[in-house]
Each structure stands twice: as structure tokens, then as C-alpha cells.
Design a protein around this motif. Structure first.
Motif, PDB file in Angstrom:
ATOM      1  N   GLN A  56       6.185  14.144   7.144  1.00 19.33           N
ATOM      2  CA  GLN A  56       6.134  13.022   6.203  1.00 19.33           C
ATOM      3  C   GLN A  56       7.501  12.777   5.580  1.00 19.33           C
ATOM      4  OE1 GLN A  56       3.351  11.127   6.150  1.00 19.33           O
ATOM      5  NE2 GLN A  56       2.776  12.609   7.704  1.00 19.33           N
ATOM      6  N   GLN A  57       8.258  13.845   5.327  1.00 17.87           N
ATOM      7  CA  GLN A  57       9.610  13.679   4.779  1.00 17.87           C
ATOM      8  C   GLN A  57      10.457  12.859   5.724  1.00 17.87           C
ATOM      9  OE1 GLN A  57      10.644  17.876   3.834  1.00 17.87           O
ATOM     10  NE2 GLN A  57      11.598  16.913   2.065  1.00 17.87           N
ATOM     11  N   GLY A  58      10.332  13.125   7.026  1.00 20.74           N
ATOM     12  CA  GLY A  58      11.091  12.362   8.012  1.00 20.74           C
ATOM     13  C   GLY A  58      10.727  10.895   8.014  1.00 20.74           C
TER      14      GLY A  58
ATOM     15  N   MET B   8       0.843  -1.178   0.000  1.00 23.43           N
ATOM     16  CA  MET B   8       0.000   0.000   0.000  1.00 23.43           C
ATOM     17  C   MET B   8       0.890   1.245   0.000  1.00 23.43           C
ATOM     18  SD  MET B   8      -2.990   1.247   2.610  1.00 23.43           S
ATOM     19  CE  MET B   8      -3.857  -0.270   2.365  1.00 23.43           C
ATOM     20  N   GLN B   9       0.568   2.195  -0.866  1.00 29.72           N
ATOM     21  CA  GLN B   9       1.322   3.434  -0.922  1.00 29.72           C
ATOM     22  C   GLN B   9       0.626   4.489  -0.078  1.00 29.72           C
ATOM     23  OE1 GLN B   9       2.095   4.714  -4.915  1.00 29.72           O
ATOM     24  NE2 GLN B   9       3.721   3.227  -5.173  1.00 29.72           N
ATOM     25  N   SER B  10       1.407   5.477   0.345  1.00 33.23           N
ATOM     26  CA  SER B  10       0.879   6.560   1.154  1.00 33.23           C
ATOM     27  C   SER B  10       0.523   7.761   0.279  1.00 33.23           C
ATOM     28  CB  SER B  10       1.923   6.978   2.188  1.00 33.23           C
ATOM     29  OG  SER B  10       1.518   8.150   2.849  1.00 33.23           O
ATOM     30  N   LEU B  11      -0.619   8.384   0.560  1.00 30.72           N
ATOM     31  CA  LEU B  11      -0.999   9.602  -0.135  1.00 30.72           C
ATOM     32  C   LEU B  11       0.063  10.679   0.063  1.00 30.72           C
ATOM     33  CD1 LEU B  11      -3.006  11.269  -1.786  1.00 30.72           C
ATOM     34  CD2 LEU B  11      -4.270  11.718   0.337  1.00 30.72           C
ATOM     35  N   ALA B  12       0.778  10.612   1.175  1.00 28.15           N
ATOM     36  CA  ALA B  12       1.835  11.592   1.453  1.00 28.15           C
ATOM     37  C   ALA B  12       2.871  11.638   0.333  1.00 28.15           C
ATOM     38  CB  ALA B  12       2.516  11.276   2.787  1.00 28.15           C
ATOM     39  N   SER B  13       3.225  10.502  -0.253  1.00 27.97           N
ATOM     40  CA  SER B  13       4.204  10.472  -1.347  1.00 27.97           C
ATOM     41  C   SER B  13       3.730  11.301  -2.533  1.00 27.97           C
ATOM     42  CB  SER B  13       4.458   9.039  -1.809  1.00 27.97           C
ATOM     43  OG  SER B  13       5.023   8.275  -0.778  1.00 27.97           O
ATOM     44  N   TYR B  14       2.436  11.263  -2.800  1.00 27.29           N
ATOM     45  CA  TYR B  14       1.863  12.007  -3.919  1.00 27.29           C
ATOM     46  C   TYR B  14       1.816  13.501  -3.613  1.00 27.29           C
ATOM     47  CZ  TYR B  14       0.830   7.451  -5.721  1.00 27.29           C
ATOM     48  OH  TYR B  14       0.981   6.171  -6.196  1.00 27.29           O
ATOM     49  N   ILE B  15       1.434  13.843  -2.386  1.00 29.87           N
ATOM     50  CA  ILE B  15       1.386  15.255  -1.998  1.00 29.87           C
ATOM     51  C   ILE B  15       2.796  15.838  -1.978  1.00 29.87           C
ATOM     52  CG2 ILE B  15       0.737  16.885  -0.183  1.00 29.87           C
ATOM     53  CD1 ILE B  15      -1.537  14.925   0.562  1.00 29.87           C
ATOM     54  N   LEU B  16       3.767  15.068  -1.500  1.00 24.54           N
ATOM     55  CA  LEU B  16       5.164  15.526  -1.527  1.00 24.54           C
ATOM     56  C   LEU B  16       5.599  15.824  -2.961  1.00 24.54           C
ATOM     57  CD1 LEU B  16       6.682  13.096   1.111  1.00 24.54           C
ATOM     58  CD2 LEU B  16       6.713  15.588   1.272  1.00 24.54           C
TER      59      LEU B  16
ATOM     60  N   PRO C 171      -4.161   7.524   3.170  1.00 21.77           N
ATOM     61  CA  PRO C 171      -5.614   7.600   3.093  1.00 21.77           C
ATOM     62  C   PRO C 171      -6.037   8.019   1.689  1.00 21.77           C
ATOM     63  CG  PRO C 171      -4.760   9.576   4.129  1.00 21.77           C
ATOM     64  CD  PRO C 171      -3.585   8.666   3.890  1.00 21.77           C
ATOM     65  N   GLN C 172      -7.311   7.977   1.412  1.00 21.13           N
ATOM     66  CA  GLN C 172      -7.837   8.377   0.102  1.00 21.13           C
ATOM     67  C   GLN C 172      -7.971   9.894  -0.013  1.00 21.13           C
ATOM     68  OE1 GLN C 172      -9.232   6.353  -2.786  1.00 21.13           O
ATOM     69  NE2 GLN C 172      -7.471   5.321  -1.907  1.00 21.13           N
ATOM     70  N   GLN C 173      -7.965  10.580   1.133  1.00 21.20           N
ATOM     71  CA  GLN C 173      -8.134  12.031   1.133  1.00 21.20           C
ATOM     72  C   GLN C 173      -7.389  12.641   2.308  1.00 21.20           C
ATOM     73  OE1 GLN C 173     -12.133  13.311   0.460  1.00 21.20           O
ATOM     74  NE2 GLN C 173     -11.826  15.281   1.458  1.00 21.20           N
ATOM     75  N   LYS C 174      -6.869  13.872   2.118  1.00 23.31           N
ATOM     76  CA  LYS C 174      -6.190  14.607   3.188  1.00 23.31           C
ATOM     77  C   LYS C 174      -6.504  16.082   2.998  1.00 23.31           C
ATOM     78  CE  LYS C 174      -3.267  15.281   6.578  1.00 23.31           C
ATOM     79  NZ  LYS C 174      -3.722  15.034   7.914  1.00 23.31           N
ATOM     80  N   SER C 175      -6.928  16.757   4.082  1.00 24.02           N
ATOM     81  CA  SER C 175      -7.286  18.167   4.013  1.00 24.02           C
ATOM     82  C   SER C 175      -6.481  18.989   5.006  1.00 24.02           C
ATOM     83  CB  SER C 175      -8.777  18.356   4.306  1.00 24.02           C
ATOM     84  OG  SER C 175      -9.552  17.681   3.349  1.00 24.02           O
ATOM     85  N   PHE C 176      -6.282  20.269   4.648  1.00 23.86           N
ATOM     86  CA  PHE C 176      -5.567  21.214   5.500  1.00 23.86           C
ATOM     87  C   PHE C 176      -6.363  22.509   5.538  1.00 23.86           C
ATOM     88  CE2 PHE C 176      -2.423  18.538   3.363  1.00 23.86           C
ATOM     89  CZ  PHE C 176      -1.756  17.998   4.453  1.00 23.86           C
ATOM     90  N   SER C 177      -6.265  23.241   6.653  1.00 22.73           N
ATOM     91  CA  SER C 177      -7.000  24.502   6.775  1.00 22.73           C
ATOM     92  C   SER C 177      -6.131  25.718   6.473  1.00 22.73           C
ATOM     93  CB  SER C 177      -7.630  24.633   8.161  1.00 22.73           C
ATOM     94  OG  SER C 177      -6.634  24.562   9.154  1.00 22.73           O
ATOM     95  N   ASN C 178      -4.809  25.514   6.310  1.00 21.19           N
ATOM     96  CA  ASN C 178      -3.933  26.609   5.901  1.00 21.19           C
ATOM     97  C   ASN C 178      -2.597  26.047   5.416  1.00 21.19           C
ATOM     98  OD1 ASN C 178      -2.083  26.397   8.220  1.00 21.19           O
ATOM     99  ND2 ASN C 178      -3.801  27.208   9.405  1.00 21.19           N
ATOM    100  N   LEU C 179      -1.793  26.904   4.799  1.00 20.80           N
ATOM    101  CA  LEU C 179      -0.522  26.457   4.235  1.00 20.80           C
ATOM    102  C   LEU C 179       0.503  26.082   5.304  1.00 20.80           C
ATOM    103  CD1 LEU C 179      -0.228  28.986   1.274  1.00 20.80           C
ATOM    104  CD2 LEU C 179      -0.743  26.534   1.142  1.00 20.80           C
ATOM    105  N   CYS C 180       0.419  26.710   6.471  1.00 17.44           N
ATOM    106  CA  CYS C 180       1.347  26.355   7.559  1.00 17.44           C
ATOM    107  C   CYS C 180       1.098  24.922   8.036  1.00 17.44           C
ATOM    108  CB  CYS C 180       1.198  27.330   8.732  1.00 17.44           C
ATOM    109  SG  CYS C 180       1.708  29.004   8.350  1.00 17.44           S
TER     110      CYS C 180
END
Length: 110
Positions: free
Chosen positions: A105-107, A1-9, A87-96
Motif C-alpha cells: 500500500q505504501q508503494g 473516495m478514500q482508501s482504508l489503507a491510508s487509515y491502517i497506515l 473497503p469498509q473492512q480489512k482482515s489479516f490472519s497474522n502480522l506478516c
């Protein structure tokens, strides 16, 4: 299983095991009271066939002073994938918030 984090990175230009091969973007804006609302939908196509959407919305207040981390909603979602991504989806409320999460996630990916 791959992480959505890899795609967002990869989308954000960080080192990642996968690469963005193309993207398409639609933007529009409208006024709501004293704010200019700017919305954007971007579809990212990756070298392994996965497609991830990024929906973002930024409210630009007419009387807003420069804030360090103003409202900027971002939502990433897996649209097409022949492999398991979690996960299939990840949301953030600001750029920080997104920046902090990406650093964490890089770590984990090193």
C-alpha cells in the motif's frame, strides 16, 4: 473516495495523509484448553472525523515454540465516516500478512 489503507497506515505509524488524534482500548484474556487467548478492541479517531476499529486476537499456546509469524488475527472496520471509504473492512490472519500488505500500500500511495 478514500482508501482504508491510508487509515491502517496511519494506525501502524507509516506516513499517511491523515492522522490519528486519539484512541481508546479495551483488552481481556481468557484460557481455552492449552491456550491463553488475548483480545483487544481499539477505536481510532482521526483528524477528519473518521473512526476505525481494530479488533485483534492472539492465541498464546503453552507449548508453542517461537514461530516467525504465528496466528494473530486483526480486523479493521470503518465505524464512523462522513466520507466514502473503501473497503469498509480489512482482515489479516497474522502480522506478516499485514506487514506485507502495508508495504504494498505504501508503494501505491507514493
Amino acid at each position: 473516495m478514500q482508501s482504508l489503507a491510508s487509515y491502517i497506515l496511519a494506525i501502524q505509524g507509516y506516513p499517511s495523509p491523515i492522522s490519528v488524534v486519539s484512541h481508546t482500548q479495551e483488552q481481556h484474556s481468557y484460557r481455552d484448553d492449552n491456550a491463553q487467548i488475548c483480545e483487544s478492541l481499539t477505536l481510532y479517531h482521526f483528524d477528519n472525523g473518521v473512526v476505525v476499529s481494530l479488533l485483534s486476537e492472539q492465541d498464546k499456546q503453552a507449548d508453542e515454540s517461537d514461530t516467525v509469524c504465528g496466528d494473530y488475527w486483526l480486523s479493521y472496520r470503518v465505524v464512523t465516516a462522513d466520507i466514502a471509504i473503501s473497503p469498509q473492512q480489512k482482515s489479516f490472519s497474522n502480522l506478516c500478512q499485514q506487514s506485507f500488505w502495508l508495504k504494498m500500500q505504501q508503494g501505491l500511495n507514493e
